[in-house]
Design an enzyme around this catalytic site. Structure first.
Site, mmCIF file in Angstrom:
data_model
loop_
_atom_site.group_PDB
_atom_site.id
_atom_site.type_symbol
_atom_site.label_atom_id
_atom_site.label_comp_id
_atom_site.label_asym_id
_atom_site.label_seq_id
_atom_site.Cartn_x
_atom_site.Cartn_y
_atom_site.Cartn_z
ATOM 1 N N SER A 143 1.011 -1.094 -0.347
ATOM 2 C CA SER A 143 -0.105 0.012 0.040
ATOM 3 C C SER A 143 1.443 1.386 -0.013
ATOM 4 C CB SER A 143 -1.245 0.139 1.063
ATOM 5 O OG SER A 143 -1.196 1.223 0.936
ATOM 6 N N TYR A 154 -0.976 0.107 10.376
ATOM 7 C CA TYR A 154 -1.009 -0.392 9.398
ATOM 8 C C TYR A 154 0.102 -0.064 8.444
ATOM 9 C CZ TYR A 154 -3.305 -1.170 4.797
ATOM 10 O OH TYR A 154 -3.242 -1.438 3.298
#
Length: 263
Positions: A143, A154
């Site tokens: 990501s 995350y």
């Protein structure tokens, strides 16, 4: 459609919806067979859709946050097709969105367990088979949120995925295995049928959480040169390219697919 995956077998994790479901469908449209791995029974609907379209798919319901689930997935693929050519590590995604000082310790552990461990476990589960055959590709979904606001755990997990990609590629390259990653950007997709957050999808959350999530959307759009979110097809295309023989001399690389945002 091309037939660049004719005769090849791929595992697609997190394939009950979103990027994973589209990725699996397109892989079969180009001649390949897929194992659909997800802990949601919705994965059976994707299996039926692919088969009704003339494709080849086999679903397995597994929890990939544990190594036992990854091992079951790999054995299922071998039993179903006798080989694993490609592993798409797609499981992951932000659960909580808030300033880091607002995260509960349990939430931090949940984020790492969701967005790092499945990639580690699944890679470990399929690697012996690929090494034995001296052939295989592991494609990780990373990501651009490794540099973003309100999702530090995350970001740390996806930073780990990037490090895994580089290190495993160096280690496995001489054994015939390529390891690559695509750092996907903000993606326009239908509302998740199984929300990541136990409280619901982003705009079903309490007002403060919705406000923080909106800031993430704004930050993502503003940092993207094209000024918009990408489509599911735009995220899937580079994943398929990396899995194909066209990318046979690419390994250890993380490709940003964020409309110019490098993450």
């Amino acid at each position: 459609m091309s037939s660049r995956f004719k005769g090849k077998v791929a595992i697609v994790t997190g394939s009950a919806q979103g990027i994973g479901a589209v990725l699996a469908e397109k892989f079969t449209q180009e001649g390949g067979a897929v194992v659909l791995a997800d802990r949601s029974p919705l994965v059976r609907e994707v299996e039926r859709k692919i088969e009704e379209s003339g494709g080849t798919a086999s679903a397995v319901e597994v929890d990939l946050e544990a190594y036992s689930g990854a091992e079951k997935m790999a054995l299922h693929a071998i039993d179903a097709y006798g080989r694993i050519d490609v592993l798409f590590n797609n499981v992951g995604g932000t659960i909580w969105t808030r300033p880091f000082e607002k995260y509960e310790p349990a939430h931090i552990e949940d984020e790492i367990r969701r967005s790092l461990f499945p990639t580690l476990w699944c890679s470990r589960a399929v690697l012996p088979h690929m090494v034995e055959r001296a052939k295989g590709v592991i494609v990780n979904v990373s990501s651009i949120a490794t540099k973003s606001i309100y999702r530090v755990p995350y970001a740390a997990a996806k930073g780990g995925v990037n490090a895994l990609t580089a290190s495993l590629a160096m280690e496995a390259g001489s054994k015939g295995v390529r390891v690559v990653a695509v750092a996907v950007g903000g993606t326009e997709a239908p509302a998740r049928r199984v929300p990541r957050n136990p409280l619901g999808n982003p705009f079903d959350l309490p007002e403060q959480d919705k406000a923080w999530y909106q800031e993430i959307i704004d930050q993502t759009t503003e940092s993207t040169y094209l000024g918009r979110y990408g489509t599911l097809d735009e995220m899937v295309a580079p994943l398929l390219f990396f899995a194909s023989d066209e990318a046979s001399y690419i390994t250890g690389s993380v490709l940003p697919a964020g409309g110019g945002d490098q993450g």
